[in-house]
Design an enzyme around this catalytic site. Structure first.
Site, PDB file in Angstrom:
ATOM      1  CE1 TYR A  94       9.803   1.141   4.127  1.00 55.36           C
ATOM      2  CE2 TYR A  94       7.998   1.991   2.804  1.00 55.36           C
ATOM      3  CZ  TYR A  94       8.455   1.388   3.961  1.00 55.36           C
ATOM      4  OH  TYR A  94       7.578   1.041   4.944  1.00 55.36           O
ATOM      5  CG  ASP A 134      -0.197   0.070   2.524  1.00 57.67           C
ATOM      6  OD1 ASP A 134       1.009  -0.216   2.553  1.00 57.67           O
ATOM      7  OD2 ASP A 134      -0.832   0.387   3.542  1.00 57.67           O
TER       8      ASP A 134
END
Length: 446
Positions: A264, A172
């Site tokens: 990330y 997600d």
């Protein structure tokens, strides 16, 4: 419209209440006949489940059946969709995953670098067991896996179940990022259509379109560079660590302005900075234990005691809504576009075919139909190939019980990039994971 029978594997997760609220929010799009929770931790699941009973009684009275169990044979019968959200080793092991790399000056994060490898090596065996057993009872169920680290788990499942086309690995995070894009534009996330490529937790948005087909990419970039970037999803909006993470997008965009990065990527592009800002005694795992976990437990206790949600702060989150809309598109052949993890097979033409890539796809009753990406630029291709080699070596190491493959993997990973340090971290992770990892053999010169 057929009502679906849903199984949530990992019913004791702290994310489950958000998932339940999302199921209620999306019940017209994804109507349910029954919900079943399954977890190996009876006590943890019971608290979540008893609170869920109250929520469903108030907000989903038309649901025909709700159950929770620790009995696999009972849980796995007659399933249409299984949502899988397990954490082998729990938050206790997550904390060790984060502390050990930090001890040696490497990134301590649950899905990236050594921590991601440790978590992945714990997850693979349990995921394979779950799917094998679920298939005995519900051979035609859709299995939507969002167990982390999704990249390593997806690679293992690709090898273990090459002909099972009803397993879909999803994350997600791209959606959580798009919620913030939508906020910038004054739109809803579902009004935006992304172009994206990469690996899980390792990708880039190459364009964003509105529902009229107009690119809004430059508007988003300009807003981030001029006004900053903040999380908007309800689960992370007030989390100091996530606020710092989203702010780092501005730095990544200034350094590499071609595309919008997945958050990330900060761990791979700025590993030294990421280490400096972390505290071994207050890792993200510890923050979750003292934060979200306590909050959810307290909330459940309140709901159960009062048999009411009146004094509970319950919110719909993108984590749940994304999963549910993915499921609805598969169930009802809607051809909606979502970013999912699939085998490459030429989607990214200058990347190997057996890579598990994260790209947009139309989701149909026959499965995902990915959109072609074509060739990707040298910089992104180089980064992806190094990360992909790391992921494949980790899975090789698990299957072959090979210490040397794990050492190679960590040495390749951009969060480590140092063979002696990789060996130190690996040796300590082996000790801490004795209960969960197989025994790894070392190849010795003779």
């Amino acid at each position: 419209m057929k009502k679906q029978r849903l199984l949530v594997i990992g019913g004791g997760s702290t994310y489950t209440l958000g998932m339940v609220m999302s199921l209620i929010e999306e019940k017209k799009n994804f109507p349910l006949k029954s919900i079943t929770f399954y977890d190996t931790n009876a006590e943890r699941q019971e608290s979540i489940a008893k609170a869920t009973e109250v929520i469903l009684r108030e907000k989903y009275p038309e649901l025909e059946e709700f159950n929770y169990t620790t009995n696999k044979a009972e849980a796995y019968q007659n399933v249409d969709f299984a949502f899988v959200q397990i954490r082998t080793g729990g938050l206790e092991m997550r904390e060790k995953d984060e502390q050990i790399p930090l001890k040696y000056g490497a990134v301590g994060q649950e899905t990236c670098g050594p921590g991601g490898m440790a978590y992945g090596l714990r997850s693979i065996g349990d995921m394979i067991e779950i799917i094998n057993e679920l298939r005995q009872y519900s051979p035609d169920a859709w299995i939507l896996n969002y167990t982390n680290p999704a990249a390593i788990v997806a690679e293992a499942l690709r090898r273990e179940f090459p002909n099972d086309h009803k397993i879909l690995n999803i994350c997600d995070m791209p959606a959580a990022i798009m919620v913030s894009y939508a906020k910038i534009l004054g739109k809803e996330i579902w009004d935006l259509v992304p172009e994206y490529f990469g690996l899980n937790h390792f990708g880039w948005f190459t364009n964003i379109y509105d529902k009229d087909g107009q690119s809004v990419m430059e508007d988003i970039k300009s807003a981030i560079l001029n006004d900053g970037f903040l999380p908007e999803d309800s689960e992370i909006v007030n989390d100091p660590s996530w606020i710092k993470t989203f702010k780092q997008v501005e730095t990544m965009l200034r350094d590499f302005p071609d595309y919008l990065p997945n958050t990330y990527l900060q761990y791979y592009l700025y590993p030294s900075q990421m280490v400096e800002k972390e505290d071994q005694n207050n890792t993200r795992a510890r923050q979750v234990i003292n934060g979200r976990e306590k909050r959810v437990i307290t909330q459940c206790e309140t709901i159960i005691r009062e048999q009411s949600t009146e004094n509970a702060h319950l919110e719909v989150d993108i984590h749940g809504c994304y999963m549910i809309r993915v499921a609805a598109s598969l169930a009802y052949n809607r051809h909606d576009t979502f970013i999912v993890i699939v085998e490459n097979n030429g989607i990214i033409s200058n990347l190997q075919d057996d890579a598990m890539v994260e790209v947009p796809a139309a989701l149909t009753s026959q499965g995902p139909k990915p959109f072609a990406v074509g060739e990707i630029p040298t910089f992104q291709k180089g980064l992806i190939e190094g990360q992909l080699a790391y992921e494949k070596l980790v899975v090789d190491g698990w299957y072959e019980k090979d210490y040397n493959k794990l050492l190679q993997a960590l040495t390749l990973n951009r969060t480590v990039v140092d063979a002696p340090r990789a060996r130190q971290i690996l040796d300590e992770l082996i000790i801490s994971n004795q209960r969960y990892w197989p025994a790894f053999k070392t190849k010795q010169l003779v």
